[in-house]
Motif scaffolding. Sequence first.
Motif, PDB file in Angstrom:
ATOM      1  N   LEU A 249      36.677  44.558  33.133  1.00  0.00           N
ATOM      2  CA  LEU A 249      36.438  44.716  34.648  1.00  0.00           C
ATOM      3  C   LEU A 249      36.252  43.634  35.433  1.00  0.00           C
ATOM      4  O   LEU A 249      36.750  43.397  36.617  1.00  0.00           O
ATOM      5  CB  LEU A 249      35.409  45.967  34.735  1.00  0.00           C
ATOM      6  CG  LEU A 249      35.893  47.056  34.188  1.00  0.00           C
ATOM      7  CD1 LEU A 249      34.637  48.226  34.616  1.00  0.00           C
ATOM      8  CD2 LEU A 249      37.129  47.694  34.759  1.00  0.00           C
ATOM      9  N   MET A 250      35.358  42.619  34.982  1.00  0.00           N
ATOM     10  CA  MET A 250      35.038  41.495  35.762  1.00  0.00           C
ATOM     11  C   MET A 250      36.156  40.601  35.813  1.00  0.00           C
ATOM     12  O   MET A 250      36.606  39.919  36.990  1.00  0.00           O
ATOM     13  CB  MET A 250      33.956  40.690  34.959  1.00  0.00           C
ATOM     14  CG  MET A 250      32.535  41.447  35.279  1.00  0.00           C
ATOM     15  SD  MET A 250      32.104  41.734  36.901  1.00  0.00           S
ATOM     16  CE  MET A 250      32.065  40.216  37.529  1.00  0.00           C
ATOM     17  N   GLN A 251      37.046  40.482  34.894  1.00  0.00           N
ATOM     18  CA  GLN A 251      38.364  39.823  35.084  1.00  0.00           C
ATOM     19  C   GLN A 251      39.181  40.414  36.009  1.00  0.00           C
ATOM     20  O   GLN A 251      40.086  39.678  36.769  1.00  0.00           O
ATOM     21  CB  GLN A 251      39.091  39.656  33.587  1.00  0.00           C
ATOM     22  CG  GLN A 251      40.279  38.872  33.759  1.00  0.00           C
ATOM     23  CD  GLN A 251      40.290  37.563  34.115  1.00  0.00           C
ATOM     24  OE1 GLN A 251      39.080  36.863  33.800  1.00  0.00           O
ATOM     25  NE2 GLN A 251      41.246  36.908  34.862  1.00  0.00           N
ATOM     26  N   LEU A 252      39.468  41.733  35.880  1.00  0.00           N
ATOM     27  CA  LEU A 252      40.091  42.624  37.147  1.00  0.00           C
ATOM     28  C   LEU A 252      39.610  42.017  38.538  1.00  0.00           C
ATOM     29  O   LEU A 252      40.711  41.840  39.302  1.00  0.00           O
ATOM     30  CB  LEU A 252      39.824  44.018  36.702  1.00  0.00           C
ATOM     31  CG  LEU A 252      40.389  45.017  38.061  1.00  0.00           C
ATOM     32  CD1 LEU A 252      42.082  44.940  38.058  1.00  0.00           C
ATOM     33  CD2 LEU A 252      40.134  46.305  37.955  1.00  0.00           C
ATOM     34  N   ILE A 253      38.247  42.159  38.791  1.00  0.00           N
ATOM     35  CA  ILE A 253      37.643  41.711  40.031  1.00  0.00           C
ATOM     36  C   ILE A 253      38.128  40.339  40.176  1.00  0.00           C
ATOM     37  O   ILE A 253      38.636  39.766  41.292  1.00  0.00           O
ATOM     38  CB  ILE A 253      36.253  42.041  40.046  1.00  0.00           C
ATOM     39  CG1 ILE A 253      36.187  43.726  39.734  1.00  0.00           C
ATOM     40  CG2 ILE A 253      35.528  41.678  41.212  1.00  0.00           C
ATOM     41  CD1 ILE A 253      34.547  43.754  39.801  1.00  0.00           C
ATOM     42  N   ARG A 254      37.612  39.199  39.471  1.00  0.00           N
ATOM     43  CA  ARG A 254      37.662  37.796  39.706  1.00  0.00           C
ATOM     44  C   ARG A 254      39.430  37.044  39.512  1.00  0.00           C
ATOM     45  O   ARG A 254      39.424  36.574  40.256  1.00  0.00           O
ATOM     46  CB  ARG A 254      37.137  36.909  38.530  1.00  0.00           C
ATOM     47  CG  ARG A 254      35.372  37.239  38.717  1.00  0.00           C
ATOM     48  CD  ARG A 254      34.800  36.835  37.801  1.00  0.00           C
ATOM     49  NE  ARG A 254      33.348  36.144  38.047  1.00  0.00           N
ATOM     50  CZ  ARG A 254      32.086  36.448  37.140  1.00  0.00           C
ATOM     51  NH1 ARG A 254      32.489  36.748  35.851  1.00  0.00           N
ATOM     52  NH2 ARG A 254      31.002  36.000  37.396  1.00  0.00           N
ATOM     53  N   GLY A 255      39.996  37.875  38.472  1.00  0.00           N
ATOM     54  CA  GLY A 255      41.440  37.465  38.548  1.00  0.00           C
ATOM     55  C   GLY A 255      42.311  38.185  39.098  1.00  0.00           C
ATOM     56  O   GLY A 255      43.444  37.740  39.529  1.00  0.00           O
ATOM     57  N   THR A 256      42.238  39.310  39.690  1.00  0.00           N
ATOM     58  CA  THR A 256      43.092  40.142  40.501  1.00  0.00           C
ATOM     59  C   THR A 256      42.891  40.454  41.754  1.00  0.00           C
ATOM     60  O   THR A 256      43.447  40.110  42.727  1.00  0.00           O
ATOM     61  CB  THR A 256      43.495  41.384  39.596  1.00  0.00           C
ATOM     62  OG1 THR A 256      43.936  40.969  38.261  1.00  0.00           O
ATOM     63  CG2 THR A 256      44.905  42.057  40.367  1.00  0.00           C
ATOM     64  N   ILE A 257      41.732  41.044  41.813  1.00  0.00           N
ATOM     65  CA  ILE A 257      41.397  41.717  43.356  1.00  0.00           C
ATOM     66  C   ILE A 257      40.667  40.541  44.145  1.00  0.00           C
ATOM     67  O   ILE A 257      41.181  40.499  45.437  1.00  0.00           O
ATOM     68  CB  ILE A 257      40.196  42.740  43.192  1.00  0.00           C
ATOM     69  CG1 ILE A 257      40.696  43.809  42.199  1.00  0.00           C
ATOM     70  CG2 ILE A 257      39.643  42.996  44.397  1.00  0.00           C
ATOM     71  CD1 ILE A 257      39.541  44.976  41.907  1.00  0.00           C
ATOM     72  N   LEU A 258      39.925  39.767  43.893  1.00  0.00           N
ATOM     73  CA  LEU A 258      39.466  38.603  44.738  1.00  0.00           C
ATOM     74  C   LEU A 258      40.614  37.715  45.352  1.00  0.00           C
ATOM     75  O   LEU A 258      40.649  37.475  46.268  1.00  0.00           O
ATOM     76  CB  LEU A 258      38.410  37.818  44.374  1.00  0.00           C
ATOM     77  CG  LEU A 258      36.916  38.469  43.990  1.00  0.00           C
ATOM     78  CD1 LEU A 258      36.112  37.845  43.408  1.00  0.00           C
ATOM     79  CD2 LEU A 258      36.668  39.504  45.043  1.00  0.00           C
ATOM     80  N   PRO A 259      41.544  37.277  44.441  1.00  0.00           N
ATOM     81  CA  PRO A 259      42.722  36.184  44.903  1.00  0.00           C
ATOM     82  C   PRO A 259      43.451  37.495  45.981  1.00  0.00           C
ATOM     83  O   PRO A 259      43.940  36.696  46.959  1.00  0.00           O
ATOM     84  CB  PRO A 259      43.428  36.167  43.626  1.00  0.00           C
ATOM     85  CG  PRO A 259      42.448  35.943  42.485  1.00  0.00           C
ATOM     86  CD  PRO A 259      41.666  37.397  42.954  1.00  0.00           C
ATOM     87  N   LEU A 260      43.533  38.593  45.705  1.00  0.00           N
ATOM     88  CA  LEU A 260      44.430  39.368  46.755  1.00  0.00           C
ATOM     89  C   LEU A 260      43.561  39.450  47.978  1.00  0.00           C
ATOM     90  O   LEU A 260      44.228  39.298  48.886  1.00  0.00           O
ATOM     91  CB  LEU A 260      44.747  40.877  46.264  1.00  0.00           C
ATOM     92  CG  LEU A 260      45.780  40.897  45.015  1.00  0.00           C
ATOM     93  CD1 LEU A 260      45.892  42.187  44.444  1.00  0.00           C
ATOM     94  CD2 LEU A 260      47.333  40.576  45.832  1.00  0.00           C
ATOM     95  N   ALA A 261      42.392  39.706  47.788  1.00  0.00           N
ATOM     96  CA  ALA A 261      41.564  39.929  49.123  1.00  0.00           C
ATOM     97  C   ALA A 261      41.485  38.469  49.649  1.00  0.00           C
ATOM     98  O   ALA A 261      41.342  38.073  51.136  1.00  0.00           O
ATOM     99  CB  ALA A 261      40.212  40.050  48.594  1.00  0.00           C
TER     100      ALA A 261
END
Length: 336
Positions: free
Chosen positions: A319-331
């Motif tokens: 989940l942290m990889q989902l947040i750091r690697g996918t969601i935050l770059p999109l944001a």
Amino acid sequence: MSCLSRRHILAGAAAFAAWPARAQPAEWRGVADVAGALDQCHAVMIHQHGAEVFSEAFRGPEIGTPVPIKSVSKTVVAALTGAALDRGEVPTLQTTIGQLAPGLIPANAEPGVSDISVENLVTMQAGLERTSGPNYGEWVSSSNWVANALSRPFETEPGARMLYSTGSFHVLGAILSEITGQSLLQQSRERLGAPLGISIPPWTRDPQGRYLGGNEMSLSLPAMIHFGEMYRRGGMWDGTRVLSEDWVTRSFDPVTRSPWSGLRYGYGWFLGQSDGDDFALARGYGGQVICIVPGLGLTIAITSDSTRPARSVGYFGDLMQLIRGTILPLARGDRT
């Protein structure tokens, strides 16, 4: 490690209604590819600058259904602590159990228990033997959860280090009930649920009838978003002040550190940083998450299978990889 600054919080509070999300909603479909492939993940909802940019249930209950948030409940009780502090019911965070609710202290408690402060409890630095982990079953099987938690031996001095323990938050919840004359359910509904426009169902109670502080609450995914957004906006929701700006700011000041994840911990929130962006995280067993990133105007809510563990080196790491690697770059959009 830096913490969420007052500047970030004020920026998030002032700009949520005006700024468009940096990534267009269609671009957020990449979240579904990653999150949907995690068989433990039930649903994800993301708001940026006050607008929903992603929402999908991959499995499990529908998005609007209240689901167990497990230890995210601790962050809710921390918010109620802030509400009591704002109202003067808790004079200061250094006020002790002995000063607020001496009747909760059992006769067999070690000397020094009465000197444990509200801040020690809300940061899980009470110093007493933990009630979580391998001790949890024995604790909730006892005839008095508050007395059991407070009669445990000291493992360290109060305030010395984090000992993750649901018992600390249950004691804190019992204190809040004593000083307000209201159950945690009443406080949750009146001080959080009503202004946030969310439903808070009843949850587990101890043998004395006190609602469990720090576990077993249920919220829907939108309710989790409302709660996180309120913190991101500096304690405001829909023109109503729910918590003081001072409490929100202080909540994001690191006080201690988790010995397992390495994340810092404030008042009910784990604190970290990813590529220069500070974030605050409410975390529950199984992978229940509220994550706010004020510098990006971002609030994320994730629900998962609450019957399966989510360790830092396992599913929670995913989940942290989902947040750091996918969601935050999109944001970040134009920053990537």
